[in-house]
Design a protein around this motif. Structure first.
Motif, short mmCIF file in Angstrom:
data_model
loop_
_atom_site.label_atom_id
_atom_site.label_comp_id
_atom_site.label_asym_id
_atom_site.label_seq_id
_atom_site.Cartn_x
_atom_site.Cartn_y
_atom_site.Cartn_z
N THR A 253 1.96 -1.17 4.39
CA THR A 253 2.42 0.11 3.83
C THR A 253 3.87 0.00 3.36
OG1 THR A 253 1.01 1.24 5.43
CG2 THR A 253 2.62 2.60 4.28
N ALA A 254 4.08 0.38 2.11
CA ALA A 254 5.46 0.44 1.59
C ALA A 254 5.96 1.88 1.61
CB ALA A 254 5.52 -0.10 0.17
N ALA A 255 5.04 2.82 1.39
CA ALA A 255 5.46 4.22 1.31
C ALA A 255 4.31 5.14 1.68
CB ALA A 255 5.96 4.55 -0.10
N VAL A 256 4.70 6.29 2.22
CA VAL A 256 3.73 7.35 2.55
C VAL A 256 4.23 8.59 1.82
CG1 VAL A 256 2.70 8.72 4.41
CG2 VAL A 256 3.51 6.38 4.87
N ILE A 257 3.33 9.23 1.09
CA ILE A 257 3.76 10.42 0.34
C ILE A 257 3.37 11.66 1.14
CG2 ILE A 257 3.44 11.74 -1.79
CD1 ILE A 257 3.01 9.00 -3.16
N MET B 7 0.86 1.44 -11.09
CA MET B 7 1.76 0.86 -12.10
C MET B 7 2.76 -0.09 -11.43
SD MET B 7 2.24 4.39 -14.23
CE MET B 7 3.82 4.07 -14.96
N ALA B 8 3.14 0.22 -10.19
CA ALA B 8 4.10 -0.62 -9.47
C ALA B 8 3.40 -1.82 -8.81
CB ALA B 8 4.84 0.20 -8.42
N GLY B 9 2.10 -1.95 -9.04
CA GLY B 9 1.37 -3.10 -8.48
C GLY B 9 0.85 -2.86 -7.08
N ALA B 10 1.06 -1.64 -6.56
CA ALA B 10 0.63 -1.35 -5.19
C ALA B 10 -0.77 -0.76 -5.21
CB ALA B 10 1.61 -0.37 -4.55
N GLU B 11 -1.36 -0.68 -4.02
CA GLU B 11 -2.69 -0.09 -3.91
C GLU B 11 -2.55 1.28 -3.25
OE1 GLU B 11 -6.95 -0.80 -1.71
OE2 GLU B 11 -5.39 -2.31 -1.48
N PRO B 12 -2.96 2.34 -3.95
CA PRO B 12 -2.91 3.65 -3.29
C PRO B 12 -4.03 3.75 -2.25
CG PRO B 12 -3.55 3.87 -5.62
CD PRO B 12 -3.43 2.41 -5.34
N ILE B 13 -3.68 4.21 -1.06
CA ILE B 13 -4.68 4.42 -0.01
C ILE B 13 -4.84 5.93 0.16
CG2 ILE B 13 -5.24 4.03 2.45
CD1 ILE B 13 -5.02 1.40 0.87
N GLU B 14 -5.97 6.43 -0.31
CA GLU B 14 -6.19 7.88 -0.23
C GLU B 14 -6.72 8.23 1.16
OE1 GLU B 14 -8.30 9.86 -3.35
OE2 GLU B 14 -7.54 8.47 -4.88
N VAL B 15 -6.11 9.22 1.77
CA VAL B 15 -6.56 9.68 3.09
C VAL B 15 -7.01 11.13 2.95
CG1 VAL B 15 -5.90 9.92 5.52
CG2 VAL B 15 -4.75 8.23 4.09
N PRO B 16 -8.33 11.35 2.84
CA PRO B 16 -8.80 12.73 2.62
C PRO B 16 -8.53 13.61 3.82
CG PRO B 16 -10.58 11.12 2.24
CD PRO B 16 -9.44 10.39 2.92
N MET B 17 -8.00 14.80 3.57
CA MET B 17 -7.81 15.79 4.64
C MET B 17 -9.10 16.60 4.77
SD MET B 17 -4.82 15.32 5.88
CE MET B 17 -4.97 13.57 5.59
N GLU C 141 0.83 -1.21 0.00
CA GLU C 141 0.00 0.00 0.00
C GLU C 141 0.87 1.26 0.00
OE1 GLU C 141 -3.73 -2.00 2.46
OE2 GLU C 141 -2.51 -0.46 3.45
N VAL C 142 0.35 2.27 -0.68
CA VAL C 142 1.02 3.57 -0.69
C VAL C 142 0.01 4.59 -0.15
CG1 VAL C 142 2.05 5.38 -2.13
CG2 VAL C 142 2.52 2.96 -2.62
N VAL C 143 0.33 5.21 0.95
CA VAL C 143 -0.59 6.13 1.62
C VAL C 143 -0.38 7.55 1.07
CG1 VAL C 143 -1.19 7.17 3.86
CG2 VAL C 143 -0.66 4.70 3.70
N VAL C 144 -1.47 8.15 0.62
CA VAL C 144 -1.40 9.51 0.05
C VAL C 144 -2.50 10.35 0.66
CG1 VAL C 144 -1.36 10.84 -2.09
CG2 VAL C 144 -0.89 8.39 -2.16
N SER C 145 -2.15 11.47 1.29
CA SER C 145 -3.22 12.34 1.77
C SER C 145 -3.73 13.15 0.59
CB SER C 145 -2.72 13.25 2.90
OG SER C 145 -1.66 14.04 2.47
N THR C 146 -5.03 13.25 0.48
CA THR C 146 -5.62 13.97 -0.66
C THR C 146 -6.41 15.17 -0.14
OG1 THR C 146 -7.61 12.61 -0.64
CG2 THR C 146 -5.80 11.88 -2.06
#
Ligand SMILES: Cc1ncc(COP(=O)(O)O)c(C=O)c1O
Length: 398
Positions: free
Chosen positions: A169-173, A138-148, A121-126
């Motif tokens: 979680t692999a990465a947090v942006i 594209m990297a095969g991961a699932e983006p996890i959107e975290v709405p602010m 999973e890749v965590v992204v605050s939106t």
């Protein structure tokens, strides 16, 4: 004999990536301009209207004329990596902890390819710049959107981000200042997110491409906050594009642990191999040359930001949390009829203003429009006049 449709051979991975919705507005606008000769005001792209500073152009010209036009090292010219290292505190090792990329966008692509396995999973605050979300897929991961929270002007809420970090979680942006909201992360928030990510052996990818463009307190670079232990889990992305008005030169970089940078460098041989050599010489000049042209652009963005805030204040039914950085106004247009895409469509087709719908930045962006104030001040004024006319017409006040 018919040979079927070539479209059937498009991979599921490629087919899953839709058009980026900011670009889609740009493409539609370009069609209207060429087919109908429309006078459109472009406020959709994050593209500074300034020319690249003359000393930077000269450095590329001199490099090309002197024959410095060969492939460079996969990780970039060592001289450029040194200049990048010198610009950072604490100073990374230019030989092993810095990679030059084709813009920040390639830094994200290679980083996500390097740290994500399928199912991660890749965590992204939106709301968020959408490219890394697609790149995670594209990297095969699932983006996890975290709405602010919209009610708080989309200010980053570290609690919500930390709560989304888990064993997959692999990465947090972490983007500061953020596109499209202009919000910034404070030191304490960065420390908490980094700590939670490190607890799960996950990376924080700190996107600092707008860090030089701030209107309030300059947000701290994540690397300066982390201790040596946490810094292992930090990958910082930066770029010449926005700060030096160099979007088309395509020079960005990533700074991080030697393990990750080494793996990215190996991957890169098989994708783009290296960055355009004269453009790398231009980047050296940008990083090491005079500050005055850069400061002048930053002052111009500040004037435009104040203009947008003042004008929006006067338009009934539209509001804006003043951006702390970057060059975007994320307008609340939820009082207008329809979803944000419909509002952006009407603005484009009926009033000739090109914007990006809030949903281009994740579902949490509904009810908003992004206006870029990277455009020149005259066009910006014209765009704001047209926006005001739209709102007054639609609300029956005009
Ligand atoms: C938040 C953010 N990060 C990174 C980038 C990458 O820019 P570039 O690839 O031109 O360096 C962009 C571009 O719009 C952006 O908005």
């Amino acid at each position: 004999m018919s040979h079927g449709s070539s479209g059937d051979r498009i991979s599921a991975r490629a087919a899953a990536i839709g058009p980026q919705r900011i670009r889609a507005m740009f493409d539609r606008a370009a069609r209207l301009e060429s087919e109908d000769d429309r006078d459109l005001v472009h406020l959709e792209l994050g593209e500074p209207d300034f020319d690249t500073p003359a000393h930077v152009v000269r450095a590329a010209d001199e490099a090309a004329r002197a024959g410095r036009t060969n492939y460079t090292a996969n990780a970039g010219l060592f001289e450029l990596r040194e200049a990048i290292a010198d610009s950072r505190e604490p100073r990374p090792d230019p030989a092993s902890e810095v990679i030059v990329t084709n813009g920040g966008v390639e830094a994200f692509h290679l980083a996500l390819e390097t740290v994500c396995d399928p199912g991660d999973e890749v965590v992204v605050s939106t709301p968020a710049w959408p490219n890394p979300i697609s790149q995670a897929r594209m990297a095969g991961a699932e983006p996890i959107e975290v709405p602010m929270p919209a009610a708080e002007g989309f200010s980053p809420d570290p609690d919500r981000i930390v709560a989304a970090i888990g064993p997959e979680t692999a990465a947090v942006i972490l983007t500061s200042p953020a596109n499209p909201t202009g919000r910034t992360f404070g030191a304490e928030g960065i420390r908490r997110v980094l700590g939670a990510a490190a607890d799960h052996s996950a990376f924080v990818i700190a996107d600092e491409v707008y860090r030089g463009l701030t209107y309030t307190d300059v947000p701290p670079p994540a690397a300066a906050i982390a201790d040596d232990d946490l810094r292992k889990w930090l990958l910082t992305v930066d770029s010449c594009s926005k700060r030096y008005a160099m979007t088309g030169w395509r020079v960005g970089w990533l700074v991080g642990s030697g393990d990750v940078v080494g793996a990215m460098t190996r991957l890169r041989e098989h994708t783009t191999s290296s960055t355009n050599a004269p453009a790398q010489y231009a980047a050296i000049a940008a990083l090491t040359g005079p500050e005055e042209p850069i400061e002048e652009m930053a002052r111009a963005f500040a004037r435009r930001r104040d203009l947008v805030c003042d004008r929006v204040d006067e338009i009934p039914g539209v509001s804006l949390a003043p951006p702390e950085g970057a060059f975007y106004a994320f307008l609340d247009v939820s009082d207008l009829e329809g979803e944000s895409q419909a509002v952006a469509d009407r603005l484009l087709e009926e009033y000739g203003v090109v914007t990006a719908p809030g949903t281009a930045f994740g579902a949490g962006g509904e009810g908003h429009l992004r206006l870029s104030f990277a455009a020149g001040i005259d066009r910006l004024e014209e765009g704001l006049d047209r926006l005001e006319r739209t709102v007054r017409d639609e609300r029956g006040a005009g």
